[in-house]
Design a protein around this motif. Structure first.
Motif, PDB file in Angstrom:
ATOM      1  N   ARG A 122       3.910   0.626  13.045  1.00  0.00           N
ATOM      2  CA  ARG A 122       3.776   1.202  11.784  1.00  0.00           C
ATOM      3  C   ARG A 122       3.579   0.376  10.618  1.00  0.00           C
ATOM      4  O   ARG A 122       4.173  -0.715  10.659  1.00  0.00           O
ATOM      5  N   ILE A 123       2.384   0.604   9.663  1.00  0.00           N
ATOM      6  CA  ILE A 123       2.315  -0.534   8.892  1.00  0.00           C
ATOM      7  C   ILE A 123       2.088   0.334   7.460  1.00  0.00           C
ATOM      8  O   ILE A 123       1.966   1.510   7.494  1.00  0.00           O
ATOM      9  N   ARG A 124       2.043  -0.667   6.408  1.00  0.00           N
ATOM     10  CA  ARG A 124       2.110   0.058   4.967  1.00  0.00           C
ATOM     11  C   ARG A 124       0.311  -0.452   4.568  1.00  0.00           C
ATOM     12  O   ARG A 124      -0.094  -1.492   4.928  1.00  0.00           O
ATOM     13  N   ALA A 125      -0.452   0.583   4.002  1.00  0.00           N
ATOM     14  CA  ALA A 125      -1.827   0.095   3.711  1.00  0.00           C
ATOM     15  C   ALA A 125      -2.431   1.089   2.799  1.00  0.00           C
ATOM     16  O   ALA A 125      -1.790   1.970   2.307  1.00  0.00           O
ATOM     17  N   SER A 126      -3.294   0.354   2.153  1.00  0.00           N
ATOM     18  CA  SER A 126      -4.001   1.018   1.159  1.00  0.00           C
ATOM     19  C   SER A 126      -5.210   1.934   1.612  1.00  0.00           C
ATOM     20  O   SER A 126      -6.130   1.019   2.732  1.00  0.00           O
ATOM     21  N   VAL A 127      -5.457   3.509   1.586  1.00  0.00           N
ATOM     22  CA  VAL A 127      -6.594   3.933   2.200  1.00  0.00           C
ATOM     23  C   VAL A 127      -7.543   4.700   1.054  1.00  0.00           C
ATOM     24  O   VAL A 127      -6.853   5.157   0.135  1.00  0.00           O
TER      25      VAL A 127
ATOM     26  N   GLY B 288       0.788  -1.345   0.204  1.00  0.00           N
ATOM     27  CA  GLY B 288       0.142  -0.145  -0.249  1.00  0.00           C
ATOM     28  C   GLY B 288       0.861   1.247  -0.137  1.00  0.00           C
ATOM     29  O   GLY B 288       1.940   1.212   0.431  1.00  0.00           O
ATOM     30  N   GLU B 289       0.189   2.326  -0.572  1.00  0.00           N
ATOM     31  CA  GLU B 289       1.152   3.520  -0.581  1.00  0.00           C
ATOM     32  C   GLU B 289       1.105   4.547   0.736  1.00  0.00           C
ATOM     33  O   GLU B 289       1.810   5.284   0.756  1.00  0.00           O
TER      34      GLU B 289
ATOM     35  N   ILE C 116      -7.269  -0.808   3.944  1.00  0.00           N
ATOM     36  CA  ILE C 116      -7.098  -2.236   3.621  1.00  0.00           C
ATOM     37  C   ILE C 116      -5.769  -2.678   3.655  1.00  0.00           C
ATOM     38  O   ILE C 116      -4.653  -1.854   3.052  1.00  0.00           O
ATOM     39  N   CYS C 117      -5.401  -3.756   4.363  1.00  0.00           N
ATOM     40  CA  CYS C 117      -3.942  -4.016   4.433  1.00  0.00           C
ATOM     41  C   CYS C 117      -4.038  -5.458   4.844  1.00  0.00           C
ATOM     42  O   CYS C 117      -4.816  -6.187   5.149  1.00  0.00           O
TER      43      CYS C 117
ATOM     44  N   ARG D 205      -2.703   7.026  13.490  1.00  0.00           N
ATOM     45  CA  ARG D 205      -2.026   8.265  12.890  1.00  0.00           C
ATOM     46  C   ARG D 205      -1.717   8.028  11.607  1.00  0.00           C
ATOM     47  O   ARG D 205      -0.845   7.332  11.399  1.00  0.00           O
ATOM     48  N   TRP D 206      -2.052   8.783  10.798  1.00  0.00           N
ATOM     49  CA  TRP D 206      -2.146   8.600   9.091  1.00  0.00           C
ATOM     50  C   TRP D 206      -0.599   9.466   8.968  1.00  0.00           C
ATOM     51  O   TRP D 206      -0.724  10.748   8.854  1.00  0.00           O
ATOM     52  N   VAL D 207       0.320   8.648   8.990  1.00  0.00           N
ATOM     53  CA  VAL D 207       1.632   9.652   8.855  1.00  0.00           C
ATOM     54  C   VAL D 207       1.836  10.260   7.445  1.00  0.00           C
ATOM     55  O   VAL D 207       2.106  11.522   7.430  1.00  0.00           O
ATOM     56  N   THR D 208       1.417   9.642   6.314  1.00  0.00           N
ATOM     57  CA  THR D 208       1.665  10.168   5.005  1.00  0.00           C
ATOM     58  C   THR D 208       0.601  11.373   4.779  1.00  0.00           C
ATOM     59  O   THR D 208       0.510  11.648   3.624  1.00  0.00           O
TER      60      THR D 208
END
Length: 121
Positions: free
Chosen positions: A36-41, A7-8, A63-64, A76-79
């Protein structure tokens, strides 16, 4: 690799933990340390609430592959500039096969950051 694995977006998940308060009651709250995770939002809805000052409440779907998400977790949405989000209800876990297993959760932005994060931003 699939979209579930790359995910981006980067999210800091504060998983729910069970603890005891000063009065001896068992309570559930977000943990102090994030994962910390990577996910599609993806955006789901944008609703204008009938409140003074015209509030805008946007809901997103996360979605992850896997994440320690729960109803009492904090995100907390870092990006997205480090904005704070609440999980709406319990995340849905899909596990039909190892290739398609994933977690789907809805999040809604908080109006104000949690007390412990006011000095972090």
């Amino acid at each position: 690799m699939s979209l579930l694995d790359r995910g981006e977006e980067f999210l800091d998940i504060f998983p729910e933990v069970t603890t005891t308060d000063d009065l001896g009651n068992v309570i559930v709250r977000p943990a102090d340390e994030p994962v910390r995770i990577r996910a599609s939002v993806q955006p789901v809805t944008s609703d204008e609430l009938s409140a003074v000052g015209q509030d805008l409440a946007t809901t997103y779907r996360v979605i992850c592959r896997s994440a320690p998400l729960g109803a009492w977790s904090r995100v907390r949405w870092v990006t997205n500039g480090g904005t704070w989000w609440d999980v709406i209800g319990r995340p849905r876990r899909y596990g039909m096969s190892r290739r398609t297993a994933h977690i789907d959760a809805l999040i809604r932005e908080r109006k104000d950051p949690p007390e412990s994060a006011r000095g972090e931003a």
